[in-house]
Design an enzyme around this catalytic site. Structure first.
Site, PDB file in Angstrom:
ATOM      1  N   HIS A 150       0.847  -1.200   0.000  1.00 36.92           N
ATOM      2  CA  HIS A 150       0.000   0.000   0.000  1.00 36.92           C
ATOM      3  C   HIS A 150       0.880   1.246   0.000  1.00 36.92           C
ATOM      4  O   HIS A 150       2.071   1.176   0.263  1.00 36.92           O
ATOM      5  CB  HIS A 150      -0.919   0.037   1.231  1.00 36.92           C
ATOM      6  CG  HIS A 150      -2.104  -0.869   1.118  1.00 36.92           C
ATOM      7  ND1 HIS A 150      -2.064  -2.185   1.494  1.00 36.92           N
ATOM      8  CD2 HIS A 150      -3.365  -0.652   0.660  1.00 36.92           C
ATOM      9  CE1 HIS A 150      -3.244  -2.745   1.277  1.00 36.92           C
ATOM     10  NE2 HIS A 150      -4.057  -1.838   0.767  1.00 36.92           N
ATOM     11  N   LYS A 154      -0.462   4.900   4.602  1.00 34.96           N
ATOM     12  CA  LYS A 154      -1.317   3.963   5.352  1.00 34.96           C
ATOM     13  C   LYS A 154      -0.720   3.685   6.727  1.00 34.96           C
ATOM     14  O   LYS A 154       0.475   3.401   6.831  1.00 34.96           O
ATOM     15  CB  LYS A 154      -1.492   2.660   4.561  1.00 34.96           C
ATOM     16  CG  LYS A 154      -2.494   1.709   5.179  1.00 34.96           C
ATOM     17  CD  LYS A 154      -2.862   0.600   4.201  1.00 34.96           C
ATOM     18  CE  LYS A 154      -3.768  -0.449   4.821  1.00 34.96           C
ATOM     19  NZ  LYS A 154      -5.081   0.063   5.204  1.00 34.96           N
TER      20      LYS A 154
HETATM   21  N1  LIG Z   1     -12.653  -1.078   2.815  1.00 33.84           N
HETATM   22  C1  LIG Z   1     -11.962  -0.757   1.735  1.00 33.84           C
HETATM   23  O1  LIG Z   1     -12.152  -1.315   0.637  1.00 33.84           O
HETATM   24  C2  LIG Z   1     -10.931   0.339   1.826  1.00 33.84           C
HETATM   25  C3  LIG Z   1     -10.328   0.852   0.685  1.00 33.84           C
HETATM   26  C4  LIG Z   1      -9.450   1.936   0.835  1.00 33.84           C
HETATM   27  C5  LIG Z   1      -9.199   2.454   2.096  1.00 33.84           C
HETATM   28  N2  LIG Z   1      -9.803   1.886   3.169  1.00 33.84           N
HETATM   29  C6  LIG Z   1      -9.647   2.437   4.522  1.00 33.84           C
HETATM   30  O2  LIG Z   1     -10.444   3.616   4.574  1.00 33.84           O
HETATM   31  C7  LIG Z   1      -9.862   4.519   5.512  1.00 33.84           C
HETATM   32  C8  LIG Z   1      -9.664   5.887   4.856  1.00 33.84           C
HETATM   33  O3  LIG Z   1      -8.747   5.763   3.785  1.00 33.84           O
HETATM   34  P1  LIG Z   1      -8.376   7.029   2.876  1.00 33.84           P
HETATM   35  O4  LIG Z   1      -7.386   6.508   1.896  1.00 33.84           O
HETATM   36  O5  LIG Z   1      -9.597   7.723   2.395  1.00 33.84           O
HETATM   37  O6  LIG Z   1      -7.623   7.942   3.969  1.00 33.84           O
HETATM   38  P2  LIG Z   1      -7.496   9.528   4.025  1.00 33.84           P
HETATM   39  O7  LIG Z   1      -7.460  10.111   2.666  1.00 33.84           O
HETATM   40  O8  LIG Z   1      -6.362   9.809   4.949  1.00 33.84           O
HETATM   41  O9  LIG Z   1      -8.857  10.006   4.713  1.00 33.84           O
HETATM   42  C9  LIG Z   1      -9.113   9.854   6.090  1.00 33.84           C
HETATM   43  C10 LIG Z   1     -10.376  10.611   6.410  1.00 33.84           C
HETATM   44  O10 LIG Z   1     -10.709  10.406   7.784  1.00 33.84           O
HETATM   45  C11 LIG Z   1     -10.870  11.677   8.406  1.00 33.84           C
HETATM   46  N3  LIG Z   1     -10.466  11.633   9.804  1.00 33.84           N
HETATM   47  C12 LIG Z   1      -9.303  11.157  10.308  1.00 33.84           C
HETATM   48  N4  LIG Z   1      -9.281  11.275  11.655  1.00 33.84           N
HETATM   49  C13 LIG Z   1     -10.463  11.844  12.001  1.00 33.84           C
HETATM   50  C14 LIG Z   1     -11.062  12.199  13.240  1.00 33.84           C
HETATM   51  N5  LIG Z   1     -10.428  11.983  14.407  1.00 33.84           N
HETATM   52  N6  LIG Z   1     -12.307  12.757  13.219  1.00 33.84           N
HETATM   53  C15 LIG Z   1     -12.950  12.956  12.066  1.00 33.84           C
HETATM   54  N7  LIG Z   1     -12.446  12.629  10.847  1.00 33.84           N
HETATM   55  C16 LIG Z   1     -11.217  12.082  10.825  1.00 33.84           C
HETATM   56  C17 LIG Z   1      -9.971  12.613   7.621  1.00 33.84           C
HETATM   57  O11 LIG Z   1     -10.389  13.939   7.845  1.00 33.84           O
HETATM   58  P3  LIG Z   1      -9.402  15.206   7.670  1.00 33.84           P
HETATM   59  O12 LIG Z   1      -9.426  15.554   6.208  1.00 33.84           O
HETATM   60  O13 LIG Z   1     -10.041  16.244   8.514  1.00 33.84           O
HETATM   61  O14 LIG Z   1      -8.053  14.773   8.161  1.00 33.84           O
HETATM   62  C18 LIG Z   1     -10.241  12.125   6.205  1.00 33.84           C
HETATM   63  O15 LIG Z   1     -11.459  12.633   5.723  1.00 33.84           O
HETATM   64  C19 LIG Z   1      -8.578   3.835   6.010  1.00 33.84           C
HETATM   65  O16 LIG Z   1      -8.876   3.131   7.215  1.00 33.84           O
HETATM   66  C20 LIG Z   1      -8.250   2.860   4.912  1.00 33.84           C
HETATM   67  O17 LIG Z   1      -7.474   1.761   5.350  1.00 33.84           O
HETATM   68  C21 LIG Z   1     -10.657   0.849   3.074  1.00 33.84           C
END
Ligand SMILES: NC(=O)c1ccc[n+]([C@@H]2O[C@H](COP(=O)([O-])OP(=O)(O)OC[C@H]3O[C@@H](n4cnc5c(N)ncnc54)[C@H](OP(=O)(O)O)[C@@H]3O)[C@@H](O)[C@H]2O)c1
Length: 263
Positions: A150, A154
């Site tokens: 990844h 991450k």
């Molecule tokens: N299930 C699946 O198929 C799949 C696929 C891809 C990713 N994921 C997972 O999805 C999650 C997000 O991935 P991403 O790539 O989108 O990450 P990302 O771009 O870093 O986005 C994280 C999001 O969470 C918010 N956030 C973080 N801490 C927070 C808090 N304490 N309170 C409120 N909001 C908060 C961030 O807000 P800010 O902008 O304010 O920081 C941002 O909107 C991860 O856990 C990843 O492993 C899962």
């Protein structure tokens, strides 16, 4: 009739992809986009849609039939509480929950429908079915290694998908994954033990998500591999599964439940 969908962590990479996919799917419409308190996007319009980014869970959830969360564990739990309070089904794509947190999610699923999916892509969930088959045929004879890669941002490792793959393999072999998994054996200067499931992790650049499972016999290797080409594969699966979840009874669901119900 379209299904009304709210999106949590709307500022994130996945949040933005889900918003795009909700608009692209003619069976769904965006009814709320949540960002954390104080976020610079709050009050701004979401693309060309008639929705503004908000941090008010209660008002957003009251007009929504289901909510999708791709955030971090600490951001999922305030949403979970609000979803229970508003009786709103919740699809969680966030990864990195510990067993206590997973138990809390399972308890909440007694009052609302919750689908927890470490990987929402249809391709990965098809790969899980193939892994189950392979593990039944080869699991006891082969050295099994799960290799995942990844992007450098991450924070959890091994990935939720790699863990789910390991669990599916162990279940097919009638074993407990926690007893078979080995994450650091290569640093301990010892040779491989029979029966272990090795986990190897790569964090580099902007790799979206790659998982490869080796079943290595003495003279041949079988490998099952999935590579995400872009984040839309996760968003497509999440939006389709959320549309399905909106009309389910309270309970704890996985992507396998959604996929098997649609065939
Ligand atoms: N299930 C699946 O198929 C799949 C696929 C891809 C990713 N994921 C997972 O999805 C999650 C997000 O991935 P991403 O790539 O989108 O990450 P990302 O771009 O870093 O986005 C994280 C999001 O969470 C918010 N956030 C973080 N801490 C927070 C808090 N304490 N309170 C409120 N909001 C908060 C961030 O807000 P800010 O902008 O304010 O920081 C941002 O909107 C991860 O856990 C990843 O492993 C899962």
């Amino acid at each position: 009739m379209t299904i009304k969908i709210a999106v949590n962590a709307a500022s994130g990479k996945m949040g933005q992809q889900v918003i795009h996919q909700v608009a692209a799917n003619n069976q769904t419409e965006l009814t709320a986009a949540f960002c954390r308190v104080g976020h610079r996007l709050l009050g701004r319009k979401v693309g060309f849609q008639d929705i503004v980014y908000s941090s008010d869970f209660d008002s957003g959830l009251s007009g929504s039939e289901v909510v999708i969360d791709f955030s971090l564990p600490e951001a999922t739990f305030p949403l979970l509480d609000a979803a229970v309070k508003n009786n709103t089904p919740l699809l969680i794509g966030t990864t990195g929950f510990n067993s206590e947190q997973t138990e809390k999610i399972q308890n909440a699923a007694k009052s609302i429908p919750i689908l927890l999916a470490p990987n929402t892509s249809i391709g990965v969930n098809s790969a899980l079915a193939l892994l189950t088959q392979a593990a039944k045929m080869l699991g006891k004879k082969a050295d099994i290694e799960i290799i995942e890669a990844h992007h450098k941002h991450k924070v959890d490792a091994p990935s939720g998908t790699a863990i789910r793959m390991g669990q599916a393999i162990a279940e097919a072999m009638g074993e407990d994954f926690d007893h078979l998994k080995v994450t650091d054996s290569r640093f301990q200067k010892c040779s491989r033990n029979k029966g272990e499931i090795g986990m190897s992790v790569i964090r580099a650049g902007e790799i979206i998500g790659e998982h490869k499972v080796l079943f290595a016999l003495d003279n041949e290797i079988i490998s099952i591999e999935h590579k995400a080409q872009n984040r839309l594969c996760f968003a497509e699966g999440a939006v389709s599964a959320a549309a399905w979840l909106a009309s389910q009874q309270p309970g704890f669901y996985t992507m396998q439940d959604f996929i098997s119900s649609s065939h």
